[in-house]
Scaffold this motif. Structure first.
Motif, PDB file in Angstrom:
ATOM      1  N   ARG A 210       0.728  -0.824   0.305  1.00 21.43           N
ATOM      2  CA  ARG A 210       0.081  -0.072   0.009  1.00 21.43           C
ATOM      3  C   ARG A 210       1.100   1.285   0.076  1.00 21.43           C
ATOM      4  N   VAL A 211       0.820   2.297  -0.560  1.00 18.54           N
ATOM      5  CA  VAL A 211       1.701   3.641  -1.212  1.00 18.54           C
ATOM      6  C   VAL A 211       0.713   4.638  -0.666  1.00 18.54           C
ATOM      7  N   CYS A 212       1.231   5.389  -0.044  1.00 22.52           N
ATOM      8  CA  CYS A 212       0.762   7.261   0.265  1.00 22.52           C
ATOM      9  C   CYS A 212       1.247   7.427  -0.530  1.00 22.52           C
ATOM     10  N   LEU A 213       0.547   8.743  -0.200  1.00 18.02           N
ATOM     11  CA  LEU A 213       1.693  10.075  -0.712  1.00 18.02           C
ATOM     12  C   LEU A 213       2.409  10.677   0.433  1.00 18.02           C
ATOM     13  N   ASP A 214       2.134  10.529   1.548  1.00 19.76           N
ATOM     14  CA  ASP A 214       2.907  11.090   2.754  1.00 19.76           C
ATOM     15  C   ASP A 214       4.100  10.127   2.732  1.00 19.76           C
ATOM     16  N   ILE A 215       4.549   9.006   1.625  1.00 25.21           N
ATOM     17  CA  ILE A 215       5.585   8.197   1.531  1.00 25.21           C
ATOM     18  C   ILE A 215       6.213   8.997   0.466  1.00 25.21           C
ATOM     19  N   LEU A 216       5.681   8.767  -0.778  1.00 25.84           N
ATOM     20  CA  LEU A 216       6.070   9.947  -2.391  1.00 25.84           C
ATOM     21  C   LEU A 216       6.788  11.012  -1.892  1.00 25.84           C
ATOM     22  N   VAL A 217       5.701  11.674  -1.325  1.00 24.71           N
ATOM     23  CA  VAL A 217       5.980  12.522  -0.920  1.00 24.71           C
ATOM     24  C   VAL A 217       6.140  13.585   0.207  1.00 24.71           C
ATOM     25  N   PRO A 218       7.106  13.091   1.016  1.00 24.00           N
ATOM     26  CA  PRO A 218       6.858  13.750   2.746  1.00 24.00           C
ATOM     27  C   PRO A 218       6.833  14.757   3.021  1.00 24.00           C
ATOM     28  N   GLU A 219       7.889  15.211   2.042  1.00 26.49           N
ATOM     29  CA  GLU A 219       8.037  16.537   2.739  1.00 26.49           C
ATOM     30  C   GLU A 219       6.859  17.580   2.752  1.00 26.49           C
ATOM     31  N   LEU A 220       5.525  17.180   1.898  1.00 27.60           N
ATOM     32  CA  LEU A 220       4.172  17.835   2.247  1.00 27.60           C
ATOM     33  C   LEU A 220       3.569  18.042   3.567  1.00 27.60           C
ATOM     34  N   LEU A 221       3.700  16.890   4.399  1.00 23.83           N
ATOM     35  CA  LEU A 221       3.735  16.796   5.422  1.00 23.83           C
ATOM     36  C   LEU A 221       4.011  17.950   6.493  1.00 23.83           C
ATOM     37  N   GLU A 222       5.124  18.885   5.682  1.00 24.48           N
ATOM     38  CA  GLU A 222       5.243  20.159   7.067  1.00 24.48           C
ATOM     39  C   GLU A 222       5.256  21.135   5.865  1.00 24.48           C
ATOM     40  N   GLY A 223       4.952  22.885   6.870  1.00 26.09           N
ATOM     41  CA  GLY A 223       5.313  23.375   5.696  1.00 26.09           C
ATOM     42  C   GLY A 223       4.086  24.119   4.335  1.00 26.09           C
TER      43      GLY A 223
END
Lengths: 321, 277
Positions: A210-223
């Motif tokens: 299972r792949v989620c966007l926060d793993i592919l683009v973890p930078e989106l979690l902050e800022g």
């Protein structure tokens, strides 16, 4: 006729009626998301290879309209032959689709994310889930509705037929017009307030990927971030590059991203061709597809949460207030 | 002074229009390649994405990327070899005067004004390689292969400039480090990662920082690199790994738990939550 004889058998009439209503609700609930995004359903039809005789776009529209029509007819109790026979065919069609996906998945030909989009892009189902849900949600209610009960709702037939007609027309118009209407937030999983770790593809169970966007683009979690979903080989990609380059240059304190279903080679070729000032991240199509009806689509993210969406490229001006 | 003939208004308009249309012919000089380095170019950072080759052989070089201009700067370790700058979109290739290229601490570099020594033919993208010619010598940039196999923390920091830089940027909780440092059991933390994985690029440097800080403790860290598309990879199958980064934690060689994905955001806290109880 067999159906007529069976339908007039004495039996729990209300059970037959209730089953018909349940089946009708399932059909309507399935038809509406597909009407909001008929293009995704057409893509699924092409993927399944079902457009061998009829163009996929027209077939998608037709199935949506028929499904809605039959659904409303069953809900208002119109369990007549002209409703039950096509309903039977539709049930067989959907179960066949999901069974085929299930078999292909079991043989390794398909992954968890390649489920039949029979409920549109709003519902995330694996091939196994799709098959078993369809089997239990469609077949028993259909059998009960078709063969149990006192038969046809003859009383008040006219208003029922009128209601079905109006509802069918409404869905037909919606399915035809919806690509041009600002319905992206309603028709897709991407909407204001959603967290990016909720955008996933694949089955959530041990042994599965299972792949989620926060793993592919973890930078989106902050800022703060501005994100556009697009295809690197789309003809108008130069416009996307110009807009995102400008956004990356003019907006301090914000990162700009382009998500695309692309191979390493394609991403690299894109970089060397365009020299973009934003980051390009490969994102698999099963994760991206539920986020848009048409490409490109854009959204703003702050600390992992979607704060704004655009159908198309982001508009000039500050993306964040 | 009067002219001996008169010119009609329409003729004047036509003449003026023709003159305006032809104006660029008189003002443009011969076509020249753009020399982009008119001022100091700052903001080049070391990247791990590429390896450089020269005449088919690996070239020892540091490769930098500028987030502002998107240029790629190749600085060979051999100080006699010129640095080369590649410009995406325009496909320009320029070799630079060595004294005009300054490498800085922290993995940064700058290119001074008037740095261009020579212009070269445009580069070509062939598959995943960028191929160009510098003074008759074929050079190539190709994607750096992923780190695969078992590494310890110092090896990881030595092999990836990006990991090293991000590890230096992370400050773990001193309190958590102290608690972890007092653990008496033998703990082994095996972190499965991929250098191609964006989440690993964010999380693994933090784990490396924690590993370095706990060097004298009973916690031992090891890092196992997996290739992209690692389904079927023996070590991944043996440990039932389906995503990266995944850390498998052993106490006295018994698996006691796992930490995955963004749960590694604070590695010291995640480890203490698992081991502290």
């Amino acid at each position: 006729m067999l159906t007529e004889r069976l339908a007039t058998r004495p039996g729990p009439g209300r059970l037959g009626l209730a089953s018909g209503v349940l089946l009708g609700v399932v059909f309507v609930v399935a038809a509406i998301p597909k009407a909001l995004d008929p293009m995704a359903f057409a893509e699924q039809i092409r993927f399944e290879g079902l457009d061998f005789a009829i163009p996929a776009d027209f077939l998608a529209w037709l199935v949506i309209v028929v499904e809605a029509c039959l659904g409303v007819a069953l809900i208002v109790g119109l369990r007549r032959r002209w409703v039950l026979v096509p309903t039977g065919f539709l049930v067989i069609f959907f179960v066949f689709l999901t069974a085929r996906s299930y078999i292909r998945w079991m043989s390794g030909e398909l992954d968890d994310a390649s489920a039949c989009g029979c409920f549109g892009n709003l519902v995330d189902r694996s091939p196994a889930e799709a098959f078993w849900q369809d089997l239990f949600l469609l077949v028993p209610p259909f059998l009960l509705a078709a063969f149990i009960g006192k038969g046809y709702a003859a009383a008040g037939k006219s208003w029922r037929v009128l209601l079905v007609t109006f509802a069918t027309l409404a869905v037909a118009i919606l399915a035809w017009a919806s690509p041009r209407l600002p319905l992206d937030d309603a028709a897709t999983r991407l909407r204001v307030g959603k967290r990016i770790d909720g955008f996933c593809a694949g089955a959530n169970r041990p042994g599965s990927e299972r792949v989620c966007l926060d793993i592919l683009v973890p930078e989106l979690l902050e800022g703060r971030h501005l994100v556009t979903v697009d295809a690197l080989d789309r003809a108008e990609i130069d416009e996307t590059v110009d807009v995102l380059d400008r956004a990356a240059t003019e907006s301090a304190g914000m990162s700009v991203w382009l998500l695309a279903d692309a191979s390493d080679e394609q991403v690299m070729a894109f970089f060397w061709e365009w020299g973009p000032r934003f980051e390009v991240r490969e994102t698999p199509l099963p994760l991206l597809r539920p986020l848009y009806r048409m490409l490109p689509r854009s959204f703003a993210v702050e600390d992992g949460r979607v704060t704004r969406t655009w159908a198309g490229l982001p508009e000039p001006g500050p993306a964040f207030e | 002074m009067k002219f001996g003939f008169s010119i009609s208004l329409s003729s004047r308009v036509v003449a003026a229009t023709l003159l305006l249309a032809a104006w660029p012919l008189f003002t443009s000089g011969p076509a020249t390649a753009r020399s982009p380095i008119d001022e100091v170019q700052r903001g080049f950072e070391l990247v791990d994405d590429y390896v450089a080759m020269k005449d088919g052989n690996d070239l020892e070089a540091r490769i930098y990327s500028s987030s502002a201009s998107r240029a790629i700067l190749i600085v060979p370790e051999d100080i006699m070899a010129p640095a080369v700058i590649l410009w995406p979109r325009t496909r320009e290739v320029e070799s630079l005067k060595s004294m005009k290229v300054q490498t800085l601490t922290g993995g940064f570099a700058e290119v001074k004004k008037d740095a261009v020594a020579a212009l070269h033919p445009a580069f070509q993208v062939v598959g995943t390689n960028v191929v160009f010619d510098v003074g008759g010598v074929e050079m190539r940039l190709k994607p750096k292969p992923p780190l695969v196999g078992l590494y310890d923390a110092p090896e990881m920091l030595g092999s990836s400039a990006v990991y090293k830089r991000r590890a230096e940027d992370y400050t773990p909780s001193a309190e958590m480090l102290e608690k972890l440092g007092r653990l008496s059991s033998n703990v082994r933390v095996r972190v499965f990662f991929g250098t191609w994985c964006p989440a690993c690029g964010q999380m693994v440097p933090r784990i490396l920082t924690v590993a370095e800080n706990l060097g004298e403790s009973n916690l031992n860290f090891e890092f196992y690199g997996l290739p992209k598309g690692f389904a079927g990879e023996p070590e991944a199958e043996r440990h039932d790994i389906h995503s990266v980064p995944t850390g498998v934690i052993f106490v006295d060689e018994q698996e006691v738990g796992r930490i995955q994905g963004n749960d590694w955001r604070s590695p010291e806290s995640a480890l203490w939550n698992l081991l502290g109880s």
